[in-house]
Design a protein around this motif. Structure first.
Motif, PDB file in Angstrom:
ATOM      1  N   TRP A  15       0.824  -1.214   0.000  1.00 17.05           N
ATOM      2  CA  TRP A  15       0.000   0.000   0.000  1.00 17.05           C
ATOM      3  C   TRP A  15       0.854   1.259   0.000  1.00 17.05           C
ATOM      4  N   ILE A  16       2.025   1.189   0.594  1.00 18.56           N
ATOM      5  CA  ILE A  16       2.937   2.332   0.495  1.00 18.56           C
ATOM      6  C   ILE A  16       3.394   2.497  -0.943  1.00 18.56           C
ATOM      7  N   ASP A  17       3.709   1.395  -1.588  1.00 20.76           N
ATOM      8  CA  ASP A  17       4.185   1.472  -2.967  1.00 20.76           C
ATOM      9  C   ASP A  17       3.106   2.034  -3.895  1.00 20.76           C
ATOM     10  N   VAL A  18       1.895   1.496  -3.787  1.00 20.10           N
ATOM     11  CA  VAL A  18       0.789   1.983  -4.619  1.00 20.10           C
ATOM     12  C   VAL A  18       0.520   3.465  -4.338  1.00 20.10           C
ATOM     13  N   GLY A  19       0.460   3.803  -3.068  1.00 25.43           N
ATOM     14  CA  GLY A  19       0.098   5.168  -2.684  1.00 25.43           C
ATOM     15  C   GLY A  19       1.166   6.186  -3.025  1.00 25.43           C
ATOM     16  N   LEU A  20       2.401   5.895  -2.669  1.00 24.57           N
ATOM     17  CA  LEU A  20       3.454   6.887  -2.944  1.00 24.57           C
ATOM     18  C   LEU A  20       3.773   6.969  -4.440  1.00 24.57           C
ATOM     19  N   THR A  21       3.539   5.887  -5.168  1.00 21.84           N
ATOM     20  CA  THR A  21       3.696   5.971  -6.632  1.00 21.84           C
ATOM     21  C   THR A  21       2.704   6.980  -7.208  1.00 21.84           C
ATOM     22  N   SER A  22       1.484   6.977  -6.682  1.00 23.27           N
ATOM     23  CA  SER A  22       0.523   7.956  -7.209  1.00 23.27           C
ATOM     24  C   SER A  22       0.842   9.365  -6.712  1.00 23.27           C
ATOM     25  N   PRO A  50       5.827  12.204   7.450  1.00 18.95           N
ATOM     26  CA  PRO A  50       5.643  11.023   8.317  1.00 18.95           C
ATOM     27  C   PRO A  50       5.411   9.734   7.523  1.00 18.95           C
ATOM     28  N   GLN A  51       4.745   9.868   6.370  1.00 15.83           N
ATOM     29  CA  GLN A  51       4.500   8.653   5.580  1.00 15.83           C
ATOM     30  C   GLN A  51       5.813   8.088   5.024  1.00 15.83           C
ATOM     31  N   VAL A  52       6.678   8.969   4.562  1.00 15.98           N
ATOM     32  CA  VAL A  52       7.972   8.512   4.036  1.00 15.98           C
ATOM     33  C   VAL A  52       8.855   8.000   5.181  1.00 15.98           C
ATOM     34  N   PHE A  53       8.740   8.622   6.340  1.00 17.48           N
ATOM     35  CA  PHE A  53       9.457   8.119   7.512  1.00 17.48           C
ATOM     36  C   PHE A  53       9.075   6.653   7.757  1.00 17.48           C
ATOM     37  N   ASN A  54       7.765   6.350   7.726  1.00 13.94           N
ATOM     38  CA  ASN A  54       7.302   4.968   7.904  1.00 13.94           C
ATOM     39  C   ASN A  54       7.816   4.060   6.791  1.00 13.94           C
ATOM     40  N   ALA A  55       7.764   4.573   5.577  1.00 16.07           N
ATOM     41  CA  ALA A  55       8.210   3.768   4.428  1.00 16.07           C
ATOM     42  C   ALA A  55       9.669   3.362   4.604  1.00 16.07           C
ATOM     43  N   ARG A  56      10.474   4.304   5.072  1.00 16.45           N
ATOM     44  CA  ARG A  56      11.898   3.997   5.263  1.00 16.45           C
ATOM     45  C   ARG A  56      12.095   3.029   6.418  1.00 16.45           C
ATOM     46  N   ARG A  57      11.290   3.192   7.459  1.00 17.66           N
ATOM     47  CA  ARG A  57      11.383   2.294   8.611  1.00 17.66           C
ATOM     48  C   ARG A  57      11.096   0.855   8.187  1.00 17.66           C
ATOM     49  N   PHE A  58      10.177   0.688   7.253  1.00 21.15           N
ATOM     50  CA  PHE A  58       9.853  -0.660   6.767  1.00 21.15           C
ATOM     51  C   PHE A  58      10.655  -1.020   5.515  1.00 21.15           C
ATOM     52  N   CYS A  78      10.996   0.220   2.539  1.00 12.97           N
ATOM     53  CA  CYS A  78      10.345   0.223   1.229  1.00 12.97           C
ATOM     54  C   CYS A  78      11.305   0.810   0.202  1.00 12.97           C
ATOM     55  N   ASP A  79      11.191   0.344  -1.018  1.00 11.43           N
ATOM     56  CA  ASP A  79      12.035   0.847  -2.097  1.00 11.43           C
ATOM     57  C   ASP A  79      11.431   2.144  -2.655  1.00 11.43           C
ATOM     58  N   LEU A  80      12.106   3.243  -2.440  1.00 13.61           N
ATOM     59  CA  LEU A  80      11.592   4.545  -2.891  1.00 13.61           C
ATOM     60  C   LEU A  80      12.370   5.069  -4.089  1.00 13.61           C
ATOM     61  N   SER A  81      13.135   4.185  -4.747  1.00 11.12           N
ATOM     62  CA  SER A  81      14.008   4.656  -5.827  1.00 11.12           C
ATOM     63  C   SER A  81      13.221   5.201  -7.027  1.00 11.12           C
ATOM     64  N   ALA A  82      11.968   4.770  -7.182  1.00 10.72           N
ATOM     65  CA  ALA A  82      11.166   5.267  -8.310  1.00 10.72           C
ATOM     66  C   ALA A  82      10.389   6.532  -7.939  1.00 10.72           C
ATOM     67  N   MET A  83      10.721   7.129  -6.792  1.00 12.89           N
ATOM     68  CA  MET A  83       9.982   8.306  -6.317  1.00 12.89           C
ATOM     69  C   MET A  83      10.928   9.465  -5.999  1.00 12.89           C
ATOM     70  N   PRO A  84      11.661   9.926  -7.015  1.00 13.06           N
ATOM     71  CA  PRO A  84      12.676  10.950  -6.754  1.00 13.06           C
ATOM     72  C   PRO A  84      12.109  12.296  -6.302  1.00 13.06           C
ATOM     73  N   THR A  85      10.911  12.636  -6.762  1.00 15.17           N
ATOM     74  CA  THR A  85      10.335  13.934  -6.362  1.00 15.17           C
ATOM     75  C   THR A  85       9.912  13.872  -4.901  1.00 15.17           C
ATOM     76  N   VAL A  86       9.282  12.768  -4.537  1.00 10.83           N
ATOM     77  CA  VAL A  86       8.871  12.558  -3.145  1.00 10.83           C
ATOM     78  C   VAL A  86      10.079  12.659  -2.218  1.00 10.83           C
ATOM     79  N   THR A  87      11.138  11.962  -2.533  1.00  8.03           N
ATOM     80  CA  THR A  87      12.285  11.943  -1.614  1.00  8.03           C
ATOM     81  C   THR A  87      13.022  13.288  -1.615  1.00  8.03           C
ATOM     82  N   ARG A  88      13.054  13.954  -2.761  1.00 14.09           N
ATOM     83  CA  ARG A  88      13.681  15.281  -2.801  1.00 14.09           C
ATOM     84  C   ARG A  88      12.937  16.254  -1.873  1.00 14.09           C
TER      85      ARG A  88
END
Lengths: 215, 215
Positions: free
Chosen positions: B135-142, B171-179, B181-191
């Protein structure tokens, strides 16, 4: 305005109620969530709404997803009749009831989650239906507690005027009844939903009355 | 003001960020979600917040649940610095990003749902973690698709000022990193999250810095 939605989507149902209450003319653009593997996944729809969820409200050049964001937008651009009280405390109460439904009940039970339970986790039909009823029961029990005996509760969730809390409550209870949930411990919830059902704006927004409705 | 919350609750984390950004003094009242079978289920807490969820903001006689309702309340009662743009279209975009996180990611992954997956449906630890990441992957991808290439995206989600979209995203990305999750396809989010992490209001709101934090 154009409302991209699906007759059975309770998030689209919320927006239809608000558009009707505010007397805003709109065109329905059906997005069939099951046909063609889900029309919400088409490139054209995802260009409009990257979440691939319904509804999307299009107002001129602007496309807005997320029903709560749409409802707040309508409130700001079409303030009459108001669907939020004027005082910050009242607005907070109405939004808290609305968000309890928008965040804590509906997202757990929407189509993509039920599909993931079935195909991703391999749960059977009975377990899936028990999941559905569980979150409705937990969520509406807390909504009942927020409403019952609270001095601000009136004919509707907050006083005697319809607010966003009612706009969210009616589609959720519609779903609960469709899945034959036991609502006997929620007399305030059902009383308020019955009061809403006397208003044409709510009646005209019902799933069965939409142009894309099927059995 | 008093904020009833739990250091790891991402919904409480959102509210802490907003209180810090607006410079509102508040007292932390810890509600331990695991101790004593869950302190959120105590009669005293449920009298304050019938949903038995955190956070609850108490301002004088008023107790508000639901983080989005709290954030809108803070915006109305402490308008500076503004966390919503002034134009309805911009406000709708910010709220749609925020609600995508508040409705379509977080509620599927919060503690009570993970507990229900384990104890109600009997899923194992690996399946539970896969659910979380899904659900993090689906949600943060959108969310990435809503941000990347959109003309209104700036240093932050909407322009160069922090808004509620950033308050929800961090906070959502904080959780994603704690678990993990692969955020490599979300460069704008992480920036954008990295840009927020340079601001003291975000840093001071981090879970590990809260008085109730444990390892």
């Amino acid at each position: 305005m154009k409302l991209y939605g699906y007759f059975r989507s309770s998030a689209a149902y919320r927006v239809r109620i608000a558009l009707n209450l505010k007397g805003v003319e709109y065109e329905t653009v059906p997005v069939h969530l099951l046909k063609d593997g889900g029309q919400q996944f088409s490139d054209s729809y995802k260009a409009l709404n990257p979440t691939a969820l319904v509804p999307t409200l299009v107002d001129g050049d602007l496309a807005i997803g997320q029903s709560m964001a749409i409802l707040e937008y309508l409130e700001e651009t079409h303030p009459e009749p108001a669907l939020l009280p004027t005082d910050p405390a009242g607005r907070a109460r109405v939004r808290a009831i609305a968000q309890t439904i928008a965040c804590d009940i509906h997202p757990l039970n929407n189509l993509r989650v039920l599909k993931h339970l079935k195909h991703g986790l391999g749960v059977d039909e009975d377990t899936k239906n028990a999941w559905y009823r569980h979150w409705i029961d937990v969520g509406l029990t807390s909504v009942e507690a927020m409403l019952a005996g609270h001095p601000a509760t009136g004919r509707f969730c907050h006083g005697d005027q319809v607010t966003l809390a009612d706009v969210l409550l009616v589609p959720q209870v519609f779903n609960a009844r469709r899945f034959e949930c036991d609502l006997s411990a929620m007399p305030t919830v059902t009383r308020i939903v019955d009061a809403c059902s006397e208003l044409d704006a709510f009646v005209q927004a019902e799933p069965a009355r939409q142009p894309d409705a099927t059995d």
